[in-house]
Design an enzyme around this catalytic site. Sequence first.
Site, PDB file in Angstrom:
ATOM      1  N   ARG A  59     -15.544 140.145 -29.357  1.00 40.55           N
ATOM      2  CA  ARG A  59     -16.606 141.062 -29.832  1.00 40.55           C
ATOM      3  C   ARG A  59     -16.832 142.388 -29.411  1.00 40.55           C
ATOM      4  NH1 ARG A  59     -18.362 135.599 -29.008  1.00 40.55           N
ATOM      5  NH2 ARG A  59     -19.438 136.278 -27.053  1.00 40.55           N
ATOM      6  N   GLU A  96     -19.766 132.908 -17.179  1.00 35.94           N
ATOM      7  CA  GLU A  96     -21.060 132.251 -17.132  1.00 35.94           C
ATOM      8  C   GLU A  96     -20.522 130.615 -17.262  1.00 35.94           C
ATOM      9  OE1 GLU A  96     -23.947 133.166 -19.857  1.00 35.94           O
ATOM     10  OE2 GLU A  96     -25.336 131.825 -19.133  1.00 35.94           O
TER      11      GLU A  96
HETATM   12  P1  AMP Z   1     -20.140 137.473 -17.903  1.00 34.98           P
HETATM   13  O1  AMP Z   1     -18.722 137.682 -17.533  1.00 34.98           O
HETATM   14  O2  AMP Z   1     -20.830 136.181 -17.147  1.00 34.98           O
HETATM   15  O3  AMP Z   1     -21.021 138.882 -17.616  1.00 34.98           O
HETATM   16  O4  AMP Z   1     -20.151 137.025 -19.528  1.00 34.98           O
HETATM   17  C1  AMP Z   1     -19.790 138.111 -20.589  1.00 34.98           C
HETATM   18  C2  AMP Z   1     -19.095 137.579 -21.549  1.00 34.98           C
HETATM   19  O5  AMP Z   1     -19.195 136.285 -21.925  1.00 34.98           O
HETATM   20  C3  AMP Z   1     -19.220 138.475 -22.697  1.00 34.98           C
HETATM   21  O6  AMP Z   1     -17.899 138.824 -23.226  1.00 34.98           O
HETATM   22  C4  AMP Z   1     -20.053 137.812 -23.597  1.00 34.98           C
HETATM   23  O7  AMP Z   1     -19.620 137.637 -24.968  1.00 34.98           O
HETATM   24  C5  AMP Z   1     -19.774 136.180 -22.979  1.00 34.98           C
HETATM   25  N1  AMP Z   1     -21.230 135.683 -22.834  1.00 34.98           N
HETATM   26  C6  AMP Z   1     -21.496 134.963 -21.720  1.00 34.98           C
HETATM   27  N2  AMP Z   1     -22.771 134.386 -21.732  1.00 34.98           N
HETATM   28  C7  AMP Z   1     -23.177 134.408 -23.042  1.00 34.98           C
HETATM   29  C8  AMP Z   1     -24.336 134.136 -23.804  1.00 34.98           C
HETATM   30  N3  AMP Z   1     -25.382 133.449 -23.027  1.00 34.98           N
HETATM   31  N4  AMP Z   1     -24.394 134.587 -24.994  1.00 34.98           N
HETATM   32  C9  AMP Z   1     -23.409 135.000 -25.598  1.00 34.98           C
HETATM   33  N5  AMP Z   1     -22.332 135.360 -25.171  1.00 34.98           N
HETATM   34  C10 AMP Z   1     -22.266 135.126 -23.722  1.00 34.98           C
END
Ligand code: AMP
Length: 176
Positions: A59, A96
Amino acid sequence: MNDDLKALIRTIPDFPKPGIQFRDITTLLLSPHGLATCVERMVAAVDGPVDLVAGVEARGFLFAAALAIPLKAGVLLIRKDGKLPGATIAEDYALEYGTDRIAIHADACAPGARVLLVDDLIATGGTARAAVRLLRKAGAVVEQAQFVVDLPDLGGAELLRAEGISVTSLVAFPGH
Ligand code: AMP
């Protein structure tokens, strides 16, 4: 502020696993003014000249490409490992939900190139911090990162700031 954009983002509970509130920007993209409004406001938050806008698969590509046009910058694709055809450098990171590895072409940016990092969302910051490590390893100067959505309670934006990055986002969803 940006309540108009927040209203365009749909929340899907328990995706991709129980307990995760998935903030779905596909509904924002479907709106005739969603992407344009995001880009307008993200461009306004850019500080100084940018040579390359780096987006994280998948995205993040949309926002990186759309921002690169008004900024008159190039687009640098940060891909999941194994997708790029040339010689790459890679970084592992924790999501996550799960773990992954991202990569860029080893020659993607000239040393000293000013790179703006862009993604749709920052949660734990694992992805963005790995992207910054990767870009810096390639010789880029990374001082700014922009996201459409911040999940502030997961602390990613703060961790990124601690690494010397100026972080802005359009919409925040407290909680997770
Ligand atoms: P992080 O590495 O934990 O900051 O996660 C960020 C990446 O995971 C981004 O590329 C988001 O597209 C996806 N992502 C993580 N958590 C979510 C969420 N709750 N809703 C949508 N996309 C998420």
